[in-house]
Design a protein around this motif. Structure first.
Motif, PDB file in Angstrom:
ATOM      1  N   LEU A  15      -2.352  -0.521   5.296  1.00  0.00           N
ATOM      2  CA  LEU A  15      -2.784   0.537   3.866  1.00  0.00           C
ATOM      3  C   LEU A  15      -1.705  -1.163   2.433  1.00  0.00           C
ATOM      4  O   LEU A  15      -2.198  -1.249   1.404  1.00  0.00           O
ATOM      5  CB  LEU A  15      -2.845   1.400   3.403  1.00  0.00           C
ATOM      6  N   SER A  16      -1.496  -1.015   3.038  1.00  0.00           N
ATOM      7  CA  SER A  16       0.170  -1.961   1.755  1.00  0.00           C
ATOM      8  C   SER A  16       0.017  -2.827   1.381  1.00  0.00           C
ATOM      9  O   SER A  16       0.205  -3.774   0.945  1.00  0.00           O
ATOM     10  CB  SER A  16       1.095  -1.287   2.104  1.00  0.00           C
ATOM     11  N   GLY A  17      -0.127  -4.100   2.903  1.00  0.00           N
ATOM     12  CA  GLY A  17       0.091  -4.934   2.635  1.00  0.00           C
ATOM     13  C   GLY A  17      -1.532  -5.707   2.586  1.00  0.00           C
ATOM     14  O   GLY A  17      -1.501  -6.361   1.181  1.00  0.00           O
ATOM     15  N   LEU A  36       0.163 -12.753   7.222  1.00  0.00           N
ATOM     16  CA  LEU A  36      -0.290 -12.202   8.467  1.00  0.00           C
ATOM     17  C   LEU A  36       0.103 -11.078   9.272  1.00  0.00           C
ATOM     18  O   LEU A  36       1.156 -10.112   8.861  1.00  0.00           O
ATOM     19  CB  LEU A  36       1.196 -12.562   8.699  1.00  0.00           C
ATOM     20  N   GLU A  37      -0.462 -10.196  10.277  1.00  0.00           N
ATOM     21  CA  GLU A  37      -1.024  -9.546  10.759  1.00  0.00           C
ATOM     22  C   GLU A  37      -0.739  -9.362  12.297  1.00  0.00           C
ATOM     23  O   GLU A  37      -1.443 -10.252  12.695  1.00  0.00           O
ATOM     24  CB  GLU A  37      -2.017  -8.267  10.445  1.00  0.00           C
ATOM     25  N   ALA A  38      -0.205  -8.341  12.931  1.00  0.00           N
ATOM     26  CA  ALA A  38       0.160  -8.371  14.039  1.00  0.00           C
ATOM     27  C   ALA A  38      -0.622  -8.291  15.519  1.00  0.00           C
ATOM     28  O   ALA A  38      -1.190  -8.774  15.973  1.00  0.00           O
ATOM     29  CB  ALA A  38       1.512  -8.021  14.711  1.00  0.00           C
ATOM     30  N   SER A  56      -5.683  12.411   7.177  1.00  0.00           N
ATOM     31  CA  SER A  56      -5.105  12.436   5.834  1.00  0.00           C
ATOM     32  C   SER A  56      -4.103  13.716   5.921  1.00  0.00           C
ATOM     33  O   SER A  56      -4.526  14.321   5.956  1.00  0.00           O
ATOM     34  CB  SER A  56      -4.942  11.639   4.994  1.00  0.00           C
ATOM     35  N   ASP A  57      -3.074  13.344   5.571  1.00  0.00           N
ATOM     36  CA  ASP A  57      -2.486  15.277   4.515  1.00  0.00           C
ATOM     37  C   ASP A  57      -2.096  14.996   3.674  1.00  0.00           C
ATOM     38  O   ASP A  57      -1.251  16.176   2.529  1.00  0.00           O
ATOM     39  CB  ASP A  57      -1.666  15.858   5.955  1.00  0.00           C
ATOM     40  N   SER A  58      -2.577  14.251   2.885  1.00  0.00           N
ATOM     41  CA  SER A  58      -2.550  13.970   1.124  1.00  0.00           C
ATOM     42  C   SER A  58      -3.431  13.793   0.949  1.00  0.00           C
ATOM     43  O   SER A  58      -4.799  12.991   1.616  1.00  0.00           O
ATOM     44  CB  SER A  58      -1.624  12.376   0.868  1.00  0.00           C
ATOM     45  N   ASP A  59      -3.710  13.569  -0.240  1.00  0.00           N
ATOM     46  CA  ASP A  59      -5.063  14.150  -1.117  1.00  0.00           C
ATOM     47  C   ASP A  59      -5.809  12.581  -0.988  1.00  0.00           C
ATOM     48  O   ASP A  59      -4.586  11.453  -1.320  1.00  0.00           O
ATOM     49  CB  ASP A  59      -5.585  14.998  -2.324  1.00  0.00           C
TER      50      ASP A  59
END
Ligand SMILES: Cc1cc2nc3c(=O)[nH]c(=O)nc-3n(C[C@H](O)[C@H](O)[C@H](O)COP(=O)(O)OP(=O)(O)OC[C@H]3O[C@@H](n4cnc5c(N)ncnc54)[C@H](O)[C@@H]3O)c2cc1C
Length: 494
Positions: A15-17, A36-38, A56-59
């Motif tokens: 999500l962040s990358g 770069l992704e492992a 998810s447990d966030s909205d």
């Protein structure tokens, strides 16, 4: 061995990358970048975790990106839907073609003379080591180990005749229909798994050492549903996002200022969803205050419903030993089980396990202080994404990526090449994560620290961070801008 160079190297395609790469494309279109992704997939957490009911447990209006509306009717979404959202975002923003899969970054070395990082990545598929250089290193590698979840050694497991599984490595062939399942744990994963398994299992028991606060929330957001009928998604999304941010911030602040009141409200709400006479104090009343650990959300109260219907039960006790038939508890009772799920948590891992060196000196992460929660003292041209512990991860990830883009543009505008955070000159240093959960306490000493005031302190407060990171000054006493060729002084505090 060819060495490629990019302006920005992003580590991780979760999500962040993916978000970081989209921000770069939108706000620094002239910068070259690679991700770069492992692993061999996009999505990180949302691709790795495949246990029944994973969600998810966030909205999703706050777990979604600021720049791409969440349009699915469900506000609390399934893992598949989140994975799909991240992948589509990468595709639509042209990021997918910039991802190099199966590249595990193991080390990065900064050279002040050239103002460059040399990054070493290991390819698990070919066993090659790949070397790249970049001007700015942006790690989005999450916060835990992918290869192994936390699995405490319980006595007697060797004689247990059933199956033991960890949610992080859910076996595709496991059929739990008609089986007796014991889920050990009381965190977000356990409360997700129990009602999902209870739909087809003979019975599910959640075995917890101690209770967690569990709060029911509607799986659909009625305000979002109403707004979306009248407004285009792009207009409705920020309104709902801010509504949810403000509600979550108010909930957190109230918990900090009036913990006894929030505790009372949470327990009363739980009592209202459970059968009369249910021992709420024993099973749903934690020893700590709300938000000393993450609060567990259950959509539409599904865990309480499963308990009320007798499909699931909660036992608060400790494991004495596994037996041939199941688990014997310290109280002497035995829980018969065909399957035991150890929802016992994660192993924290900073920077995806990579090591850093600056001008030939190894960086001891525990000796660094985080600047604005995203850069490290004494480590030039480097940022990392660590999301909020009390709100959706992506809210912070978006702000970090926005800030990195602002920094890159500032460097270009001022003709500088290097930005290095400094440690606070004095004051108390604290752990970077201020939760008391076991998985945090097990590893927090090895992580960077935070200071006792801005810009080194993490306030875990999105509205405040918006002002600081989207609109605040880029130059302050906590950071030094310099041209290439300025050797790094040792800036780690004793
Ligand atoms: C089961 C579960 C449920 C969660 N639910 C929520 C929620 O509801 N709300 C919330 O806010 N947060 C939640 N979280 C936290 C969650 O991790 C974040 O929401 C978010 O997915 C983090 O995204 P990320 O990209 O930063 O990290 P990750 O999702 O962990 O992705 C990191 C990526 O980096 C790659 N990587 C790691 N190290 C390296 C390396 N050395 N080299 C190359 N690549 C590397 C990994 O392979 C992975 O693809 C949850 C976490 C878990 C485990």
């Amino acid at each position: 061995m060819a060495t490629d160079h990019v302006d920005v190297l992003v580590v991780g395609a979760g999500l962040s990358g993916v978000g970081a790469a989209c921000h770069l494309r939108r706000h620094c279109p002239d910068k070259t970048y690679a991700v770069l992704e492992a692993r061999d997939a996009i999505g990180g957490t949302w691709d790795l975790f495949r246990y029944p009911g994973v969600r998810s447990d966030s909205d999703m209006f706050t777990l979604g990106y600021s720049f791409r509306p969440w349009t699915d009717p469900k506000a609390i979404a399934d893992g598949d839907a989140i994975r799909d959202y991240v992948r589509r975002t990468a595709q639509e923003h042209g990021v997918t073609d910039h991802i190099r899969f199966r590249h595990r970054v193991v080390r990065a070395e900064w050279d002040s003379g050239r103002a460059r990082w040399t990054v070493h990545a290991h390819r698990d598929d070919t066993a090659e080591t790949v070397e790249l250089t970049c001007s700015f290193l942006f790690t989005c590698s999450g916060y835990y180990r992918y290869d192994a979840g936390y699995a405490p050694q319980f006595p007697g497991t060797e004689r247990y005749a059933g199956r033991i599984v960890h949610p992080q490595h859910w076996p595709e062939d496991l059929d739990h229909a008609g089986k007796r399942v014991v889920v050990i744990g009381s965190g977000a994963t356990a409360v997700t798994l129990v009602p999902a398994l209870a739909e087809r299992a003979a019975h599910v028991t959640m075995l917890q050492r101690s209770p967690t606060y569990v709060m029911a929330l509607p799986s659909r957001d009625v305000v979002a549903d109403a707004l979306r009928r009248w407004l285009p998604a792009k207009a409705a999304y920020p309104v709902v996002r801010w509504k949810n941010v403000l509600l979550a911030t108010a909930n957190f602040q109230l918990s900090r200022r009036a913990p006894a009141l929030v505790r009372k409200l949470l327990l009363r709400a739980a009592r209202g969803r459970l059968p009369a006479g249910y021992d709420v104090d024993r099973h749903f009343s934690p020893r700590y205050d709300p938000w000393d650990q993450r609060l567990c959300v259950v959509p539409d109260g599904d865990l309480f419903t499963a308990v009320t219907r007798g499909r699931a039960s909660v036992v608060t006790d400790t494991v004495d030993t596994f037996t041939e038939r199941g688990v014997r508890l310290s109280s002497g009772a035995e829980l018969a089980a065909d399957v035991v799920v150890t929802a016992t948590g994660l192993n924290l891992l900073a920077l995806g396990g990579m090591t850093l060196a600056v001008d030939g000196v190894e960086v001891d992460l525990a000796g660094t202080v985080a600047y604005k929660g995203m850069m490290l003292s004494g480590v030039p041209n480097f940022a990392m994404t660590i999301g909020y512990t009390n709100a959706s991860w992506t809210l912070k990830a978006d702000l970090v990526a926005t800030y990195v883009c602002r920094l890159l543009r500032h460097l270009d505008r001022t003709g500088q090449q290097v930005v290095t955070p400094l440690p606070p000159p004095d004051g108390e240093l604290r752990p970077i994560i201020d939760l008391t959960a076991g998985y945090v306490l097990r590893s927090v000493d090895a992580l960077p620290k935070q200071g006792d005031r801005a810009p080194w302190r993490l306030y875990q407060n999105y509205p405040r961070d918006v002002l600081l990171m989207r609109h605040g000054r880029l130059t302050d006493s906590g950071v030094r801008f310099s041209p290439a060729g300025t050797p790094e002084r040792r800036t780690v505090r004793a």
